[in-house]
Scaffold this active site. Structure first.
Site, PDB file in Angstrom:
ATOM      1  CB  SER A 114      -0.982   0.005   1.170  1.00 22.52           C
ATOM      2  OG  SER A 114      -1.992   0.951   0.931  1.00 22.52           O
ATOM      3  CG  HIS A 119       0.514  15.754   3.027  1.00 22.02           C
ATOM      4  ND1 HIS A 119       0.960  15.826   1.730  1.00 22.02           N
ATOM      5  CD2 HIS A 119      -0.291  14.660   3.083  1.00 22.02           C
ATOM      6  CE1 HIS A 119       0.448  14.841   1.023  1.00 22.02           C
ATOM      7  NE2 HIS A 119      -0.314  14.115   1.826  1.00 22.02           N
ATOM      8  CB  CYS A 142      -4.508  -4.616   1.213  1.00 23.06           C
ATOM      9  SG  CYS A 142      -5.371  -3.186   0.557  1.00 23.06           S
TER      10      CYS A 142
END
Length: 264
Positions: A114, A119, A142
């Site tokens: 994944s 940020h 996952c």
């Protein structure tokens, strides 16, 4: 859920961890505020954030596929890493059992394919000297392994005054009899995955929706030492009245973030 759970095909459940880390500071003058934001921008630039996410990838035993990163003008940075799974070691059940994840100096777990992203958002109050630096971090996978294993490392990698965390398991997978499974591990709270020293250091509050496999935890640092929040000055350089006023502003900022509302 049991350790011997047998699935039909690939585990299609998606486990996502999103959390915000806040660092609070007081900078008295406009020059000090600008210097603080520049300091944060340099300390948590795209290169540094990339290294932190690489460390996370190593801790959870994943393989980097691609890295995209960007420093923004005038402030802020973003990094996204696509990752792929490694083979799980079936002889090491501690890699897949719920519990606190590793700290920076400890060994790895494993993660299915994944991504991890970060940020940064530095900002300042327009007139009262308060500056707040926020990091948004997402770890999604996952498969068998929970991204919660990365929590302790990330919390210890930053100056975390306030942390808000959301964890959700989405979708479903099937066992060999075709029965849908909407979660593949037991969990009562995100706090189950935090190290004991972290639990002792923070005041915590949970808001969980168990029937929807949604978990939310807020953390507020208990210890408050004013010198840790002053940028460009120290407690020795200000009067008692100034110190009391600044402490009030800082505590108000922290409580507003913790409770997600403006306070009088």
């Amino acid at each position: 859920m049991t350790d011997n759970l047998r699935l039909h095909g690939f585990n299609n459940l998606t486990s996502s961890l999103s959390f915000n880390i806040y660092d609070i500071c007081y900078a008295k003058t406009e020059e000090q505020t600008a210097a603080y934001i520049d300091y944060i921008d340099e300390l948590y630039n795209a290169e540094r954030l990339t290294q932190i996410l690489k460390d996370v990838t190593n801790i959870i035993g994943a393989h980097v596929l691609n890295i995209a990163r960007q420093d923004y003008e005038p402030h802020g940075a973003s990094v996204t890493i696509l990752i792929a799974e490694h083979e799980l070691d079936e002889t090491a059940p501690e890699q897949i059992e719920p519990g606190p994840g590793p700290l920076p100096e400890t060994v790895v777990g494993h993660l299915d394919k994944s991504h991890v992203t970060v940020h940064s958002y530095p900002e300042s109050h327009p007139d009262n000297g308060i500056s707040t630096f926020r990091l948004d971090i997402d770890v999604s996978t996952c498969g068998h392994i929970s991204p919660l294993k990365a929590l302790n490392y990330l919390i210890h990698s930053f100056d975390s005054d306030i942390v808000t965390m959301d964890y959700r398991v989405r979708g479903f997978t099937r066992d060999v009899d075709g029965k849908k499974l909407f979660i593949d591990h037991g969990i009562t709270s995100i706090q189950d995955y935090l190290a004991e020293d972290t639990k002792h250091a923070y005041q915590m509050m949970d808001v969980n929706v168990y029937q929807e496999n949604m978990f939310h935890t807020k953390m507020l640092l208990k210890d408050f030492e004013l010198d840790n929040y002053l940028f460009g000055t120290s407690r020795r350089d200000i009067t008692f009245e100034e110190a009391r006023d600044i402490e009030g502003r800082l505590r108000k900022e922290m409580l507003e973030i913790f409770y997600s509302r403006n306070l009088d």
